[in-house]
Motif scaffolding. Sequence first.
Motif, PDB file in Angstrom:
ATOM      1  N   GLY A   1     -13.333   0.973   2.645  1.00  8.97           N
ATOM      2  CA  GLY A   1     -11.881   1.037   2.770  1.00  8.97           C
ATOM      3  C   GLY A   1     -11.178   1.166   1.439  1.00  8.97           C
ATOM      4  N   TRP A   2      -9.870   0.982   1.485  1.00 13.23           N
ATOM      5  CA  TRP A   2      -9.036   1.089   0.280  1.00 13.23           C
ATOM      6  C   TRP A   2      -8.028  -0.058   0.272  1.00 13.23           C
ATOM      7  CZ3 TRP A   2      -3.718   1.911   0.792  1.00 13.23           C
ATOM      8  CH2 TRP A   2      -3.271   2.244   2.073  1.00 13.23           C
ATOM      9  N   TRP A   3      -7.400  -0.266  -0.876  1.00 10.22           N
ATOM     10  CA  TRP A   3      -6.441  -1.361  -1.032  1.00 10.22           C
ATOM     11  C   TRP A   3      -5.207  -0.886  -1.773  1.00 10.22           C
ATOM     12  CZ3 TRP A   3     -11.315  -1.409  -3.309  1.00 10.22           C
ATOM     13  CH2 TRP A   3     -11.350  -1.079  -4.672  1.00 10.22           C
ATOM     14  N   PHE A   4      -4.144  -1.674  -1.636  1.00  8.72           N
ATOM     15  CA  PHE A   4      -2.899  -1.406  -2.353  1.00  8.72           C
ATOM     16  C   PHE A   4      -2.903  -2.185  -3.660  1.00  8.72           C
ATOM     17  CE2 PHE A   4       1.867  -2.119  -2.698  1.00  8.72           C
ATOM     18  CZ  PHE A   4       2.106  -0.883  -3.265  1.00  8.72           C
ATOM     19  N   HIS A   5      -2.853  -3.517  -3.582  1.00 10.77           N
ATOM     20  CA  HIS A   5      -2.934  -4.382  -4.762  1.00 10.77           C
ATOM     21  C   HIS A   5      -4.013  -5.432  -4.544  1.00 10.77           C
ATOM     22  CE1 HIS A   5       1.435  -3.230  -5.782  1.00 10.77           C
ATOM     23  NE2 HIS A   5       0.609  -2.569  -6.562  1.00 10.77           N
ATOM     24  N   LEU A   6      -4.462  -6.025  -5.646  1.00  6.54           N
ATOM     25  CA  LEU A   6      -5.581  -6.962  -5.592  1.00  6.54           C
ATOM     26  C   LEU A   6      -5.161  -8.381  -5.946  1.00  6.54           C
ATOM     27  CD1 LEU A   6      -8.182  -4.674  -7.371  1.00  6.54           C
ATOM     28  CD2 LEU A   6      -8.038  -5.169  -4.917  1.00  6.54           C
TER      29      LEU A   6
ATOM     30  N   ASP B   1      -1.624  -8.519   1.167  1.00  8.42           N
ATOM     31  CA  ASP B   1      -1.172  -8.422   2.552  1.00  8.42           C
ATOM     32  C   ASP B   1      -0.479  -7.112   2.877  1.00  8.42           C
ATOM     33  OD1 ASP B   1      -2.281 -10.822   3.211  1.00  8.42           O
ATOM     34  OD2 ASP B   1      -0.400 -11.939   3.263  1.00  8.42           O
ATOM     35  N   SER B   2      -0.134  -6.310   1.894  1.00  8.71           N
ATOM     36  CA  SER B   2       0.389  -4.971   2.167  1.00  8.71           C
ATOM     37  C   SER B   2      -0.740  -3.985   2.433  1.00  8.71           C
ATOM     38  CB  SER B   2       1.238  -4.469   0.992  1.00  8.71           C
ATOM     39  OG  SER B   2       2.396  -5.252   0.847  1.00  8.71           O
ATOM     40  N   SER B   3      -1.939  -4.325   2.023  1.00  5.33           N
ATOM     41  CA  SER B   3      -3.111  -3.483   2.241  1.00  5.33           C
ATOM     42  C   SER B   3      -3.545  -3.538   3.699  1.00  5.33           C
ATOM     43  CB  SER B   3      -4.276  -3.962   1.362  1.00  5.33           C
ATOM     44  OG  SER B   3      -3.919  -3.947   0.001  1.00  5.33           O
ATOM     45  N   PRO B   4      -4.187  -2.479   4.194  1.00  2.00           N
ATOM     46  CA  PRO B   4      -4.631  -2.490   5.594  1.00  2.00           C
ATOM     47  C   PRO B   4      -5.560  -3.655   5.941  1.00  2.00           C
ATOM     48  CG  PRO B   4      -4.727  -0.273   4.723  1.00  2.00           C
ATOM     49  CD  PRO B   4      -4.412  -1.181   3.557  1.00  2.00           C
TER      50      PRO B   4
ATOM     51  N   PRO C   1      -9.739   2.536  -4.221  1.00  2.00           N
ATOM     52  CA  PRO C   1     -10.133   3.516  -5.226  1.00  2.00           C
ATOM     53  C   PRO C   1      -9.648   4.917  -4.849  1.00  2.00           C
ATOM     54  CG  PRO C   1     -12.047   2.775  -3.991  1.00  2.00           C
ATOM     55  CD  PRO C   1     -10.877   2.006  -3.483  1.00  2.00           C
ATOM     56  N   ALA C   2      -9.389   5.722  -5.845  1.00  4.11           N
ATOM     57  CA  ALA C   2      -8.734   7.012  -5.665  1.00  4.11           C
ATOM     58  C   ALA C   2      -9.412   7.895  -4.617  1.00  4.11           C
ATOM     59  CB  ALA C   2      -8.657   7.743  -7.007  1.00  4.11           C
ATOM     60  N   ASP C   3     -10.728   7.873  -4.553  1.00  7.40           N
ATOM     61  CA  ASP C   3     -11.432   8.764  -3.623  1.00  7.40           C
ATOM     62  C   ASP C   3     -11.394   8.289  -2.170  1.00  7.40           C
ATOM     63  OD1 ASP C   3     -13.124   6.593  -4.178  1.00  7.40           O
ATOM     64  OD2 ASP C   3     -14.938   7.804  -4.004  1.00  7.40           O
ATOM     65  N   ARG C   4     -10.848   7.075  -1.908  1.00  7.80           N
ATOM     66  CA  ARG C   4     -10.794   6.576  -0.534  1.00  7.80           C
ATOM     67  C   ARG C   4      -9.378   6.374  -0.018  1.00  7.80           C
ATOM     68  NH1 ARG C   4     -15.260   2.413  -1.982  1.00  7.80           N
ATOM     69  NH2 ARG C   4     -13.567   0.921  -1.803  1.00  7.80           N
ATOM     70  N   VAL C   5      -8.379   6.644  -0.842  1.00  7.82           N
ATOM     71  CA  VAL C   5      -6.985   6.438  -0.439  1.00  7.82           C
ATOM     72  C   VAL C   5      -6.512   7.659   0.348  1.00  7.82           C
ATOM     73  CG1 VAL C   5      -4.622   6.053  -1.233  1.00  7.82           C
ATOM     74  CG2 VAL C   5      -6.536   4.993  -2.439  1.00  7.82           C
ATOM     75  N   PRO C   6      -6.076   7.454   1.606  1.00  3.68           N
ATOM     76  CA  PRO C   6      -5.599   8.596   2.386  1.00  3.68           C
ATOM     77  C   PRO C   6      -4.272   9.134   1.836  1.00  3.68           C
ATOM     78  CG  PRO C   6      -5.294   6.568   3.606  1.00  3.68           C
ATOM     79  CD  PRO C   6      -6.030   6.206   2.348  1.00  3.68           C
ATOM     80  N   GLN C   7      -4.003  10.411   2.084  1.00  4.12           N
ATOM     81  CA  GLN C   7      -2.775  11.015   1.568  1.00  4.12           C
ATOM     82  C   GLN C   7      -1.524  10.338   2.125  1.00  4.12           C
ATOM     83  OE1 GLN C   7      -2.761  15.269   1.913  1.00  4.12           O
ATOM     84  NE2 GLN C   7      -4.341  15.512   0.371  1.00  4.12           N
ATOM     85  N   ASP C   8      -1.581   9.826   3.341  1.00  4.56           N
ATOM     86  CA  ASP C   8      -0.421   9.187   3.961  1.00  4.56           C
ATOM     87  C   ASP C   8      -0.441   7.672   3.777  1.00  4.56           C
ATOM     88  OD1 ASP C   8      -2.549   8.633   5.656  1.00  4.56           O
ATOM     89  OD2 ASP C   8      -1.395   8.992   7.491  1.00  4.56           O
ATOM     90  N   TRP C   9      -1.001   7.191   2.664  1.00  6.32           N
ATOM     91  CA  TRP C   9      -1.204   5.763   2.456  1.00  6.32           C
ATOM     92  C   TRP C   9       0.082   4.958   2.549  1.00  6.32           C
ATOM     93  CZ3 TRP C   9       1.087   3.203  -1.617  1.00  6.32           C
ATOM     94  CH2 TRP C   9       1.535   3.982  -2.689  1.00  6.32           C
ATOM     95  N   ARG C  10       1.205   5.497   2.138  1.00 10.45           N
ATOM     96  CA  ARG C  10       2.468   4.739   2.184  1.00 10.45           C
ATOM     97  C   ARG C  10       2.823   4.344   3.623  1.00 10.45           C
ATOM     98  NH1 ARG C  10       3.169   8.251  -2.047  1.00 10.45           N
ATOM     99  NH2 ARG C  10       3.904   7.344  -3.990  1.00 10.45           N
TER     100      ARG C  10
END
Length: 116
Positions: free
Chosen positions: A26-31, A44-47, A103-112
């Motif tokens: 998966g991917w994350w927003f902040h850590l 908590d903003s991350s999926p 990480p950049a390679d796992r972030v979807p284009q519609d991540w927002r």
Amino acid sequence: MTVTDGIDPSARPTGTGCADCDAAGGWWFHLRRCAQCGHIGCCDSSPGRHATAHWKSTGHPLVQSFEPGEPWFWDYGTNELYESGPELAPPAEHPADQPAPGPADRVPQDWRKLLQ
């Protein structure tokens, strides 16, 4: 206000990204970094909301931001923000060249649209 209870300053971070997102691809927003054991989880903003899940499964309520320039702590148990606390074992933040979200390679284009 500072915080010290429930913190192990010698606990090293478990990595540079969310351990649970990495395991699941998966991917994350902040850590966030567990101040007791060093587990790195996503905010908590991350999926995945893995930092909160870590607190619920371990009872470790205190996290420190693992983002560059953010030294604050958060207590999930009391919903309190602490502007400072003891210095934790390095590193204090993810690598500067690691993007957020990542990480950049796992972030979807519609991540927002996918943020919580």
